[in-house]
Design an enzyme around this catalytic site. Structure first.
Site, short mmCIF file in Angstrom:
data_model
loop_
_atom_site.label_atom_id
_atom_site.label_comp_id
_atom_site.label_asym_id
_atom_site.label_seq_id
_atom_site.Cartn_x
_atom_site.Cartn_y
_atom_site.Cartn_z
N SER A 132 34.31 28.39 40.81
CA SER A 132 34.30 29.92 41.14
C SER A 132 33.71 30.67 40.11
O SER A 132 33.54 30.16 39.07
CB SER A 132 36.12 30.35 41.11
OG SER A 132 36.05 31.92 41.12
N TYR A 145 44.13 30.73 36.31
CA TYR A 145 43.25 30.38 37.22
C TYR A 145 41.71 30.31 36.66
O TYR A 145 40.95 29.35 36.75
CB TYR A 145 43.10 31.39 38.20
CG TYR A 145 42.15 31.13 39.40
CD1 TYR A 145 42.49 30.20 40.74
CD2 TYR A 145 41.08 31.75 39.51
CE1 TYR A 145 41.53 30.23 41.82
CE2 TYR A 145 40.06 31.45 40.65
CZ TYR A 145 40.41 30.71 41.50
OH TYR A 145 39.70 30.55 42.81
#
Length: 259
Positions: A132, A145
Site C-alpha cells: 500500500s 496498518y
C-alpha cells in the site's frame, strides 16, 4: 518469463476486490488459480464464473495453508489478503494490533516461507505482494496498518536477495485509493461510506490493478518489475503541516483538568 512458462497460481484475499480481479485476469491466461478467502459464498460464485479452485481458508490458518502448499507447486503467488482497523494509534487496542499484524504481515511471511523455496528449487516463480502507499507515506490513519505494509515492502526487497541467482521475480504493488468494497468492509456497510470514499472520485478499478500485475508477470524472464505505485491521477501523498503547541488544560474548581 511469459505466462506460458507458468502453470499455477495462489491468490489470497480472492473473494472480492483486487483479489477477485486478479483471479479473473490470471484465468484468462489459462493459469490454474487457487483462490483463498474466508467467504465461502463469494468464492463459490468466483469459481463458477472463472473456473478457479476455491479454498475457504483464513490466511492465518497456518496448518491449512501448509497443507495446500504441500499438495500444489505454485509458480505465481499473489499475497493480497489484508485487514485494517482504522483508528488513531493512541486509541488502538490489543486485538486491533494482533489482527492487523497476523493477517497483513505474519501470514505473508509464512506463505512466502512455504511457497518461495519451491520456486527457488525449480528456478521459476513470481511473487506479487500487494502492499500500500501506507507502507511508504505517512497520513492520518492506523499506524499499525502503516507498519505492517512497510514490513511487506521490505520483505519484497529482501526476497530478491534471498532468491538471488534464481529466476524468481518479486513485484511489490502499492495501490492508493482503488474503487473496491474494502472501504465498506473497514468502515461499515453504510451508503455514507461509499459517498465518502468512492462516489464522485476518478479512481482506478480493481481490474486496473490486475492488469498491472499481469503486465509484470508477462515481462520477459530477464525483466523484474520490482515496484509499482498505482494511484488515482487526482491523488497525491504527503503534504507539510505544522501545529502550534497546545496549552495544558486548566483545572476546574474540583482540581481536575477541564475537558
Amino acid at each position: 518469463m511469459p505466462f506460458s512458462d507458468y502453470k499455477t497460481a495462489l491468490v489470497t484475499g480472492a473473494s472480492s476486490g483486487i483479489g477477485a480481479a486478479v483471479v479473473e485476469r490470471l484465468r484468462r491466461e489459462n493459469i490454474e488459480v487457487h483462490a483463498v478467502a474466508r467467504s465461502a459464498e463469494a468464492l463459490q460464485q468466483l469459481a463458477a464464473r472463472t473456473g478457479c479452485v476455491a479454498h475457504v481458508i483464513d490466511v492465518t490458518d497456518r496448518q491449512a495453508i501448509a497443507e495446500l502448499t504441500r499438495r500444489v507447486e505454485f509458480d505465481i503467488l499473489v499475497n493480497n489478503a489484508g485487514v485494517d482497523r482504522p483508528k488513531k494509534f493512541l486509541e488502538a487496542d490489543e486485538g486491533d494490533i494482533d489482527l492487523i499484524v497476523d493477517v497483513n504481515l505474519r501470514a505473508v511471511l509464512h506463505i512466502c516461507r512455504l511457497v518461495v523455496p519451491g520456486m527457488v528449487a525449480r528456478d521459476r516463480g513470481h511473487v506479487i505482494n500487494i502492499s500500500s502507499i501506507a507502507g511508504a507515506y505517512n497520513f492520518g490513519g492506523n499506524s499499525s496498518y502503516h507498519a505492517t505494509k512497510a514490513g511487506v515492502s521490505m520483505l519484497s526487497n529482501q526476497l530478491r536477495i534471498d532468491a538471488f541467482g534464481k529466476r524468481v521475480r518479486v513485484t511489490e504493488i502499492c495501490p492508493g485509493r482503488v474503487a473496491t468494497d474494502i472501504f465498506n468492509h473497514v468502515h461499515g456497510d453504510d451508503p455514507s461510506i461509499r459517498e465518502r470514499f468512492i462516489d464522485g472520485f476518478e479512481l482506478p478499478q480493481a481490474g486496473d490493478i490486475a492488469d498491472a500485475i499481469a503486465f509484470a508477470i508477462a515481462a520477459p524472464v530477464a525483466v523484474n518489475i520490482g515496484h509499482m505505485e498505482i494511484t488515482p491521477t487526482l491523488q497525491v501523498m504527503g503534504g507539510l503541516q505544522t501545529a502550534k503547541p497546545q496549552p495544558p488544560a486548566k483545572p476546574d474548581q474540583s482540581g481536575e483538568p477541564s475537558p
